[in-house]
Design a protein around this motif. Sequence first.
Motif, PDB file in Angstrom:
ATOM      1  N   ILE A  15       0.839  -1.201   0.000  1.00 12.23           N
ATOM      2  CA  ILE A  15       0.000   0.000   0.000  1.00 12.23           C
ATOM      3  C   ILE A  15       0.873   1.250   0.000  1.00 12.23           C
ATOM      4  O   ILE A  15       0.643   2.195  -0.755  1.00 12.23           O
ATOM      5  CB  ILE A  15      -0.947  -0.014   1.219  1.00 12.23           C
ATOM      6  N   ARG A  16       1.905   1.260   0.821  1.00  9.28           N
ATOM      7  CA  ARG A  16       2.796   2.418   0.882  1.00  9.28           C
ATOM      8  C   ARG A  16       3.558   2.597  -0.435  1.00  9.28           C
ATOM      9  O   ARG A  16       3.733   3.729  -0.904  1.00  9.28           O
ATOM     10  CB  ARG A  16       3.778   2.274   2.052  1.00  9.28           C
ATOM     11  N   ALA A  17       4.004   1.498  -1.007  1.00  9.43           N
ATOM     12  CA  ALA A  17       4.751   1.587  -2.268  1.00  9.43           C
ATOM     13  C   ALA A  17       3.847   2.080  -3.400  1.00  9.43           C
ATOM     14  O   ALA A  17       4.260   2.913  -4.221  1.00  9.43           O
ATOM     15  CB  ALA A  17       5.356   0.230  -2.610  1.00  9.43           C
ATOM     16  N   SER A  18       2.621   1.587  -3.461  1.00 10.74           N
ATOM     17  CA  SER A  18       1.683   2.023  -4.505  1.00 10.74           C
ATOM     18  C   SER A  18       1.347   3.497  -4.355  1.00 10.74           C
ATOM     19  O   SER A  18       1.290   4.238  -5.344  1.00 10.74           O
ATOM     20  CB  SER A  18       0.399   1.188  -4.448  1.00 10.74           C
ATOM     21  N   PHE A  19       1.109   3.925  -3.121  1.00 11.73           N
ATOM     22  CA  PHE A  19       0.813   5.334  -2.896  1.00 11.73           C
ATOM     23  C   PHE A  19       1.974   6.214  -3.352  1.00 11.73           C
ATOM     24  O   PHE A  19       1.775   7.239  -4.009  1.00 11.73           O
ATOM     25  CB  PHE A  19       0.512   5.609  -1.425  1.00 11.73           C
ATOM     26  N   ALA A  20       3.195   5.816  -3.012  1.00  9.77           N
ATOM     27  CA  ALA A  20       4.371   6.607  -3.387  1.00  9.77           C
ATOM     28  C   ALA A  20       4.497   6.709  -4.905  1.00  9.77           C
ATOM     29  O   ALA A  20       4.780   7.779  -5.448  1.00  9.77           O
ATOM     30  CB  ALA A  20       5.638   5.993  -2.787  1.00  9.77           C
ATOM     31  N   LEU A  21       4.271   5.599  -5.615  1.00 12.68           N
ATOM     32  CA  LEU A  21       4.345   5.627  -7.080  1.00 12.68           C
ATOM     33  C   LEU A  21       3.289   6.562  -7.666  1.00 12.68           C
ATOM     34  O   LEU A  21       3.567   7.314  -8.605  1.00 12.68           O
ATOM     35  CB  LEU A  21       4.161   4.221  -7.640  1.00 12.68           C
ATOM     36  N   GLY A  22       2.086   6.522  -7.120  1.00 14.34           N
ATOM     37  CA  GLY A  22       1.031   7.401  -7.627  1.00 14.34           C
ATOM     38  C   GLY A  22       1.296   8.857  -7.313  1.00 14.34           C
ATOM     39  O   GLY A  22       1.095   9.733  -8.159  1.00 14.34           O
TER      40      GLY A  22
END
Length: 617
Positions: free
Chosen positions: A459-466
């Motif tokens: 979740i944290r990695a996806s948020f950062a990419l977005g």
Amino acid sequence: MTGSAGDAATSGRIEHPIADIGGHESLVRYAAAAQLARLNEADISQATVAKVLTINAANLSHCLAGRQKFTIQTLHEIDKAGVALAPALDHTTGLAQFGVRMRQLLDRESLTASVPPNYFVGTTARSEDELHVMTQAAGILDRFLTVEKAGRPIAALRDKHAGQIKDVVERLILIAGAPPTPRNVEAQILLGSLAKYAFEITFGRLEDSLRHTALGFRVWRALTKILLLSQAEQDGHGAYLSQVLKPRVSRLLSEAAEIRNDSIYPGRSLDLELAIAVPLRWLGSPTSVTDLLYVRATNPQATLRERATAAHGLWQRAMAAGHAEHENVQARMATLITHFREAEEQRPDIASGLRWVATTLDHVVHNRVNLCNDWQQMRVDEPWFEAITKAVEMLTLENIPLQVREGTIKLFEHMLLQNAGVERRTAIDAVSAGGYVEPVARALSQVLRDSRTESWMRIRASFALGFMQHRSRTTARSLISACRDACDAVCRADSLTESEINELHTALFAIGDCYGAVGAEQDAANVRDQLSEHLEHLVDDDRLGDERMFPIARALVYLLTFTAQPRDRGAPKDLSQMLLEKLQHHNDRVTADFSKWALRFRFGENGEVRPILHAAR
């Protein structure tokens, strides 16, 4: 690094390791050094850049070395140099805006950051509409600043332009609610700034948007800006703003839990950021910030992001007040640490994440520090931590210049390991402003692919990419894969966990954030088309009507609204329009209302997709 410190400064090779994520000036220096390093890679030396600045090369080196501060004007000129001298290089602007965000400025110099130089390069009519609104807002603020500087009352100016201010505020709210580009964030800052001089005109519309519109969850950030402005000066307009703001903010925070229920992105925790920023002297108000944060930190239904942000926010406020040694504070923090360590039975799906929150909270309390900064000290024997260690090792092999390599790696670690939510987002913001986003995107993708990575860390990695807004092949592949995997997990599960729901919600939002921005239409078409089968399946899934699945339905509407495409010749409707027409009948009122709102303004009769500002008509 060899040679003296003076030689290093002169050569522009002084390192920027980011010792403290709370040190905003070091983050500004890092971002400036990173941009200059990227220009150097394009054969544009620091000396060449210095020629276009209002300061000489020696002063530029002093700024990089921290012996004097970068002015917003200097950062703005570095932005202009990047646009003019390296037009083919992406991510070369935004330094001035980043500086304004870090310093929370409101003056004539900072207003120039509202119109960064690349807004005029390759823009379309849609982006020019937004630029026009923001230029209008900056112009109004400039007039207020002129009157204020002259020591004259602002009431006459405010009354004369009341209609225009109202119109601009309504449109700024729409821009502020869109995907989180620098322009979206600047709109939030401009809203907060306008409220200083036209509070009654501005605040009522912000409050209405927060309570009654789908994109209102981002209004919390504009309110935080107003709050910070009210504390920046304790006389004149600042004192008045503080006086009228206190009861309004107190009331909103007292209703934050209720407002959260209707939010399309409660896990974004922007209401908590406002609570953390509330002045300590307001603690006697009807709303207890301490109680609000404590209740959210211990709420098993809240997301891990919310609980971690709230818990660390409690400690940060205690440190700011000088109360860290008080028995009541120590007892409350000890209770929280124990709670997180024993919460595995309540939330086994995020057990390791809760343990990590307990670990970082114990570290800051034991060491009497405001934030975690040294992740080697914090190392834990967990598979997910090994996955991050692997990604860090990969990042060290990337072609990142020595002067910003360590800082970039540290910011990457903060993106994933930092439990204080504001500072975790700041780390993403700093990397975006610096421009070394592609190697960081590859490292985040490595974390997403690693089988040891758990849902809460994905979740944290996806948020950062977005949030980074870096639309490369790496980002597209990673976000598409993350969304497909999360969707498949939800569709296969006989008994869904909150973490699985939150992961799919975040993945859908990350795509909407990254590819729903103005100017990303071509990329958006490609990404959405690759997900079309999964999106249709989700919309048609009967389980989407279950109350637990409401967050997924809301995220779907967000993605579909902002990635909508012009209707193909011969096609009756675009995919987004077709799916939104189904979702307008959803039994979640928020989902249905959001869909109806999007359908009213987004799709033109001739098949065109209208900009979000069309919703103000």
